[in-house]
Design a protein around this motif. Sequence first.
Motif, PDB file in Angstrom:
ATOM      1  N   PHE A   1      11.450  -1.737   1.360  1.00  0.00           N
ATOM      2  CA  PHE A   1      11.598  -2.468   2.614  1.00  0.00           C
ATOM      3  C   PHE A   1      12.359  -3.774   2.356  1.00  0.00           C
ATOM      4  N   SER A   2      11.883  -4.535   1.389  1.00  0.00           N
ATOM      5  CA  SER A   2      12.542  -5.785   1.008  1.00  0.00           C
ATOM      6  C   SER A   2      12.438  -5.930  -0.500  1.00  0.00           C
ATOM      7  N   TRP A   3      13.562  -5.785  -1.192  1.00  0.00           N
ATOM      8  CA  TRP A   3      13.526  -5.743  -2.653  1.00  0.00           C
ATOM      9  C   TRP A   3      13.096  -7.069  -3.275  1.00  0.00           C
ATOM     10  N   SER A   4      13.202  -8.165  -2.552  1.00  0.00           N
ATOM     11  CA  SER A   4      12.763  -9.452  -3.090  1.00  0.00           C
ATOM     12  C   SER A   4      11.251  -9.622  -3.047  1.00  0.00           C
ATOM     13  N   PHE A   5      10.570  -8.820  -2.224  1.00  0.00           N
ATOM     14  CA  PHE A   5       9.141  -9.016  -1.989  1.00  0.00           C
ATOM     15  C   PHE A   5       8.262  -7.809  -2.299  1.00  0.00           C
ATOM     16  N   ASP A   6       8.768  -6.601  -2.195  1.00  0.00           N
ATOM     17  CA  ASP A   6       7.932  -5.404  -2.346  1.00  0.00           C
ATOM     18  C   ASP A   6       7.138  -5.452  -3.652  1.00  0.00           C
ATOM     19  N   THR A   7       5.828  -5.315  -3.544  1.00  0.00           N
ATOM     20  CA  THR A   7       4.937  -5.400  -4.698  1.00  0.00           C
ATOM     21  C   THR A   7       3.881  -4.306  -4.595  1.00  0.00           C
ATOM     22  N   VAL A   8       3.613  -3.615  -5.691  1.00  0.00           N
ATOM     23  CA  VAL A   8       2.531  -2.627  -5.722  1.00  0.00           C
ATOM     24  C   VAL A   8       1.197  -3.362  -5.606  1.00  0.00           C
ATOM     25  N   GLY A   9       0.309  -2.872  -4.747  1.00  0.00           N
ATOM     26  CA  GLY A   9      -1.013  -3.467  -4.584  1.00  0.00           C
ATOM     27  C   GLY A   9      -2.104  -2.489  -4.987  1.00  0.00           C
ATOM     28  N   LEU A  10      -3.253  -3.014  -5.385  1.00  0.00           N
ATOM     29  CA  LEU A  10      -4.363  -2.194  -5.865  1.00  0.00           C
ATOM     30  C   LEU A  10      -5.627  -2.492  -5.074  1.00  0.00           C
ATOM     31  N   PHE A  11      -6.409  -1.447  -4.809  1.00  0.00           N
ATOM     32  CA  PHE A  11      -7.669  -1.575  -4.074  1.00  0.00           C
ATOM     33  C   PHE A  11      -8.820  -0.972  -4.879  1.00  0.00           C
ATOM     34  N   ALA A  12      -9.981  -1.620  -4.824  1.00  0.00           N
ATOM     35  CA  ALA A  12     -11.194  -1.090  -5.443  1.00  0.00           C
ATOM     36  C   ALA A  12     -12.388  -1.783  -4.802  1.00  0.00           C
ATOM     37  N   ALA A  13     -13.584  -1.338  -5.168  1.00  0.00           N
ATOM     38  CA  ALA A  13     -14.787  -1.881  -4.536  1.00  0.00           C
ATOM     39  C   ALA A  13     -14.969  -3.355  -4.826  1.00  0.00           C
ATOM     40  N   GLY A  14     -14.728  -3.766  -6.069  1.00  0.00           N
ATOM     41  CA  GLY A  14     -14.952  -5.148  -6.466  1.00  0.00           C
ATOM     42  C   GLY A  14     -13.862  -5.651  -7.388  1.00  0.00           C
ATOM     43  N   VAL A  15     -13.926  -6.938  -7.701  1.00  0.00           N
ATOM     44  CA  VAL A  15     -12.870  -7.566  -8.497  1.00  0.00           C
ATOM     45  C   VAL A  15     -12.794  -6.971  -9.900  1.00  0.00           C
TER      46      VAL A  15
END
Length: 433
Positions: free
Chosen positions: A197-211
Amino acid sequence: MNTNSFYRPVSGLDLLTRIGNDPPLRGRVILDTLARIEDVDPDVRAMTAVAQREAVMMASAAAAKGALAGMPIGVKDIFDTDDLVTSYGSPIYEGYQPRSDAAIVTLLRRNGGVIMGKTVTSEFAYMAPTATRNPCDMARTAGGSSSGSAAAVAAGMVPFAIGSQTGGSTIRPASFCGIAGYKPTLGMLPTVGMKCFSWSFDTVGLFAAGVRDVAYLAQVLSGRQLAVDGVAVSPVFGVPDSYPWTEPSVNASAALDTAIRAIERAGGRVRRVRFGSWMADMVSAHDTIQSYEAWQTLGYEYDHHRGVLSPKLAAFLDRAAAVETGTYAKACVLMAQAKDRLSELFDGLTGLLTPSAADEAPHGLGSTGDPAFNRNWTLLGCPCVNVPGLWGARGGPIGVQVIGRPWEDARCLDAAAFVEQAIAATAGRHPAL
């Protein structure tokens, strides 16, 4: 119906410990995961494609090797998968079957992860609402654009999920759904095979129950020492005295104050900080850079399929077409100058602490929420963690965001774990859990 009946996040670390190196138990986990998806997803609507080869998946889980051996994982539907349809949230790509996996999917498989399915995304990861419902309250949005990934983890369909963030698409849904979300330093995880979408900003994000769970997943995928073994000792958090984008709601401010009290009781310190005027400049810079780049990355779709685009995205691209190259170049210079000034912003601090979103998840499915509290940090490439555990006055989750210096992700995750533990010790857990 109890509005919290679908909220049941599962700790990936606890699950890994429980199944260990037991192949039959890994297979059982896959069956349980498929059963949970079948039971819950018709209501939550977090999945857009689910792997159907039950026997193959069980065998794969049993034979898996690596730090994620046998772990069920959901992948946002803007990442290519060679065995599952990838539609990027758009009817333009309905039925599209890539011939290869995105790099992040390859990393998951190399480490023994089992891809259970693709999770719902807003169209091309922009802001058009999706049909995904919030497992904590089915009358509310799960956020966006990583709505399906956040909801799938919150509903206990998978212990880990992959998302992305270009504005606030990881931190905000994690806050709305009451789970941990982690946006790494820009460039830490590969975006090859992800719809840009935007090569300057696109970042892989991760989700889980806790930190701790999300930090472990980050370590596995990055090869860096990011897992939380202890907690930070006497961290110092900077809390802004005002914001150049929009002020948080009374609800979000109350949650932040609760987190501050918890931090101080646990031995941490909090200092008030003031943003320089350059932080306000970054709000418009993000819009300029994202618009200019999206006009190019989605050029084919706009030129050949504009009538199929959602009204929200089509209108955005109409506006984006007017951004001139000179204006874009100036915004990029401002961004580079701002990154050079980050050291002064973090001077003497372990990290910054802000609301993750302006409020709890909005009621209804007409909006994915406001990413104002996330955009600047995405532009600056900072690691950010949504810390769950707090609930707002209207009964929904409301997270606080720990922000670190670029490439100090380990410190940021440690600090977030400190906050999470402090909140759990003083604020208690929601009665629905």
